[in-house]
Enzyme design. Structure first.
Site, PDB file in Angstrom:
ATOM      1  N   ASP A  14       0.829  -1.214   0.000  1.00 60.77           N
ATOM      2  CA  ASP A  14       0.000   0.000   0.000  1.00 60.77           C
ATOM      3  C   ASP A  14       0.858   1.256   0.000  1.00 60.77           C
ATOM      4  O   ASP A  14       0.521   2.240  -0.667  1.00 60.77           O
ATOM      5  CB  ASP A  14      -0.913   0.030   1.240  1.00 60.77           C
ATOM      6  N   ALA A  83       2.891  -1.952   9.989  1.00 60.01           N
ATOM      7  CA  ALA A  83       2.283  -2.943  10.891  1.00 60.01           C
ATOM      8  C   ALA A  83       2.957  -4.297  10.696  1.00 60.01           C
ATOM      9  O   ALA A  83       3.614  -4.531   9.683  1.00 60.01           O
ATOM     10  CB  ALA A  83       0.798  -3.101  10.578  1.00 60.01           C
ATOM     11  N   SER A 126      -8.541  -2.325  10.022  1.00 57.83           N
ATOM     12  CA  SER A 126      -8.700  -3.535   9.199  1.00 57.83           C
ATOM     13  C   SER A 126     -10.033  -4.233   9.446  1.00 57.83           C
ATOM     14  O   SER A 126     -10.544  -4.254  10.572  1.00 57.83           O
ATOM     15  CB  SER A 126      -7.557  -4.482   9.561  1.00 57.83           C
ATOM     16  N   GLU A 128     -10.253  -7.218   9.732  1.00 58.59           N
ATOM     17  CA  GLU A 128      -9.958  -8.299  10.685  1.00 58.59           C
ATOM     18  C   GLU A 128     -10.508  -7.961  12.077  1.00 58.59           C
ATOM     19  O   GLU A 128     -10.732  -8.845  12.896  1.00 58.59           O
ATOM     20  CB  GLU A 128      -8.437  -8.521  10.707  1.00 58.59           C
ATOM     21  N   TYR A 152      -3.591 -10.104  15.931  1.00 60.11           N
ATOM     22  CA  TYR A 152      -3.563  -8.997  14.957  1.00 60.11           C
ATOM     23  C   TYR A 152      -4.850  -8.167  15.061  1.00 60.11           C
ATOM     24  O   TYR A 152      -4.816  -6.938  15.160  1.00 60.11           O
ATOM     25  CB  TYR A 152      -3.413  -9.578  13.538  1.00 60.11           C
TER      26      TYR A 152
HETATM   27  O1  G4F Z   1      -4.383 -13.742   2.624  1.00 63.09           O
HETATM   28  P1  G4F Z   1      -4.580 -13.930   4.079  1.00 63.09           P
HETATM   29  O2  G4F Z   1      -3.397 -14.290   4.876  1.00 63.09           O
HETATM   30  O3  G4F Z   1      -5.291 -12.611   4.591  1.00 63.09           O
HETATM   31  P2  G4F Z   1      -6.083 -12.261   5.951  1.00 63.09           P
HETATM   32  O4  G4F Z   1      -5.747 -13.190   7.049  1.00 63.09           O
HETATM   33  O5  G4F Z   1      -7.524 -12.160   5.612  1.00 63.09           O
HETATM   34  O6  G4F Z   1      -5.474 -10.837   6.325  1.00 63.09           O
HETATM   35  C1  G4F Z   1      -5.308  -9.820   5.341  1.00 63.09           C
HETATM   36  O7  G4F Z   1      -6.472  -9.022   5.269  1.00 63.09           O
HETATM   37  C2  G4F Z   1      -6.769  -8.267   6.460  1.00 63.09           C
HETATM   38  C3  G4F Z   1      -8.055  -7.481   6.182  1.00 63.09           C
HETATM   39  O8  G4F Z   1      -9.145  -8.282   6.528  1.00 63.09           O
HETATM   40  C4  G4F Z   1      -5.595  -7.342   6.772  1.00 63.09           C
HETATM   41  F1  G4F Z   1      -5.874  -6.609   7.865  1.00 63.09           F
HETATM   42  C5  G4F Z   1      -4.350  -8.188   6.998  1.00 63.09           C
HETATM   43  O9  G4F Z   1      -3.239  -7.326   7.252  1.00 63.09           O
HETATM   44  C6  G4F Z   1      -4.090  -8.978   5.726  1.00 63.09           C
HETATM   45  O10 G4F Z   1      -3.815  -8.068   4.697  1.00 63.09           O
HETATM   46  O11 G4F Z   1      -5.681 -15.074   4.339  1.00 63.09           O
HETATM   47  C7  G4F Z   1      -6.942 -15.030   3.744  1.00 63.09           C
HETATM   48  C8  G4F Z   1      -7.669 -16.325   4.015  1.00 63.09           C
HETATM   49  C9  G4F Z   1      -7.695 -16.733   5.490  1.00 63.09           C
HETATM   50  O12 G4F Z   1      -8.960 -17.226   5.818  1.00 63.09           O
HETATM   51  C10 G4F Z   1      -6.679 -17.854   5.579  1.00 63.09           C
HETATM   52  O13 G4F Z   1      -6.930 -18.783   6.623  1.00 63.09           O
HETATM   53  O14 G4F Z   1      -6.969 -17.378   3.342  1.00 63.09           O
HETATM   54  C11 G4F Z   1      -6.866 -18.484   4.226  1.00 63.09           C
HETATM   55  N1  G4F Z   1      -5.729 -19.318   3.791  1.00 63.09           N
HETATM   56  C12 G4F Z   1      -5.837 -20.624   3.404  1.00 63.09           C
HETATM   57  N2  G4F Z   1      -4.626 -21.107   3.122  1.00 63.09           N
HETATM   58  C13 G4F Z   1      -4.440 -18.959   3.759  1.00 63.09           C
HETATM   59  C14 G4F Z   1      -3.733 -20.092   3.333  1.00 63.09           C
HETATM   60  N3  G4F Z   1      -3.831 -17.798   4.041  1.00 63.09           N
HETATM   61  C15 G4F Z   1      -2.477 -17.737   3.902  1.00 63.09           C
HETATM   62  N4  G4F Z   1      -1.843 -16.562   4.163  1.00 63.09           N
HETATM   63  N5  G4F Z   1      -1.742 -18.827   3.484  1.00 63.09           N
HETATM   64  C16 G4F Z   1      -2.327 -20.033   3.198  1.00 63.09           C
HETATM   65  O15 G4F Z   1      -1.648 -21.000   2.847  1.00 63.09           O
END
Ligand code: G4F
Length: 325
Positions: A14, A83, A126, A128, A152
């Site tokens: 960002d 952050a 966020s 979150e 977080y």
């Molecule tokens: O891409 P994620 O890690 O994003 P998450 O946890 O939603 O957080 C992001 O968005 C937030 C806004 O709501 C921000 F505040 C935060 O800083 C960040 O930018 O995960 C998205 C989804 C989750 O449900 C996670 O459990 O994807 C699922 N997921 C499934 N497999 C995975 C994976 N996430 C990640 N990172 N890696 C995996 O292998």
């Protein structure tokens, strides 16, 4: 005279898009970066802006550095984007996450109040923060209660409340952007969109044979970071400080995301995707869908880039990188 802007987290996804947007709009851009032993890794997103922006070493937890920078820059607008931004990792480093994302924001607000009280302050809040909470119409909005499900999310709620408190207690112009997930080719590859796209492209090109994920049944409202930095600037240029949800209003599961990417690359998803507990979270935020009507009405903001355009841009990005190697 050009307006001066101070951005923490300038080297992130960002921060880099926001810098480009503000430079185009005739701002003078200052950014805070942390010392890192591998300088190239830290600066690759802002490399091409090097001569147009001013970088200062500092840290949200080093109040002396914040005092020095606020006194010397005297910014008109402050964007606090720095952050520990990874939700799953926040379960492994909860203290650091609370310090940076909670106490760090307090430090920023104190420096703002002491040295630059007439400027405007944006806090990267966020979705979150909503955690388990969803309104009856299956959306989250500014009035939806916060029930965070991660260290977080808890830290972001603390920061959100501090920003509101400073607004009312000291009549400061400080606002929260409650941003839902926003992605781009510049997203770290340990977030799910970029992990899925990058690995699927590697599979297509014969460079990898599997994609290992955690929970595929959670839902997210994914937009493009480029659109969301415009909203940040609109929030600070609104006639009064306030809090705004920024989202597309469309939700999809991680499985839907994989399906889109694998179909686009003509790959049979079930042959390549496996799940591993290591990527699951002790508590999962299951469902996000943002209602951004307030921002659409008061800020005249709406997202311009569709989910399909976003993911296609990410696919092209990784195709270019891996095909030319
Ligand atoms: O891409 P994620 O890690 O994003 P998450 O946890 O939603 O957080 C992001 O968005 C937030 C806004 O709501 C921000 F505040 C935060 O800083 C960040 O930018 O995960 C998205 C989804 C989750 O449900 C996670 O459990 O994807 C699922 N997921 C499934 N497999 C995975 C994976 N996430 C990640 N990172 N890696 C995996 O292998």
């Amino acid at each position: 005279m050009k307006k001066k802007v101070l951005i923490t987290g300038i080297s992130g996804q960002d921060g880099s898009y926001l810098s480009e947007y503000l430079l185009k709009n005739n701002y003078e851009v200052y950014g805070i970066i942390r010392r890192n032993s591998i300088v190239e890794h830290q600066r690759n997103r802002i490399e091409k802006l090097d001569k147009q922006i001013n970088l200062e070493y500092g840290d949200l937890l080093d109040t002396s550095s914040l005092d020095r920078i606020f006194k010397s820059v005297k910014p008109d607008e402050i964007y606090n984007l720095a952050a520990q931004s990874h939700v799953r990792i926040s379960f492994e480093i909860p203290h650091f996450t609370l310090q940076t994302n909670g106490l760090g924001v307090l430090n920023m607000l104190e420096a703002f109040r002491a040295h630059s009280p007439n400027s405007k302050f944006y806090q990267a809040s966020s979705s979150e923060m909503f955690g388990r909470s969803v309104d009856n119409d299956n959306c989250q909005r500014e009035t939806t209660p916060f029930e965070p499900t991660s260290p977080y999310g808890c830290a972001k709620v603390l920061a959100f409340n501090l920003v509101k408190h400073y607004r009312f207690a000291y009549s400061l112009f400080c606002s929260n952007g409650i941003l839902f997930n926003h992605e781009s080719p510049r997203r770290g590859s340990n977030f799910v969109t970029n992990k899925v796209v990058k690995t699927a492209v590697q599979i297509k090109l014969g460079l990898k044979d599997k994609l290992i994920l955690g929970n595929m049944d959670s839902y997210r409202d994914w937009g493009h970071s480029k659109d969301y930095v415009v909203a940040m600037n609109k929030i600070l240029n609104h006639n009064q400080p306030d809090d705004f949800v920024i989202s597309t209003g469309i939700t999809r599961s991680v499985r839907d995301l994989c399906n889109y990417v694998f179909t686009k690359l003509d790959l049979e998803m079930k042959k390549y995707i496996f799940q591993d507990k290591k990527y699951m979270r002790p508590e999962e935020l299951k469902y996000l869908k943002g209602d951004s009507s307030k921002a659409r009405k008061l800020l005249n903001w709406k997202p311009q880039i569709s989910f399909e355009e976003l993911i296609d841009e990410m696919i092209d990005h990784w195709m270019d990188i891996f095909s030319s190697n």
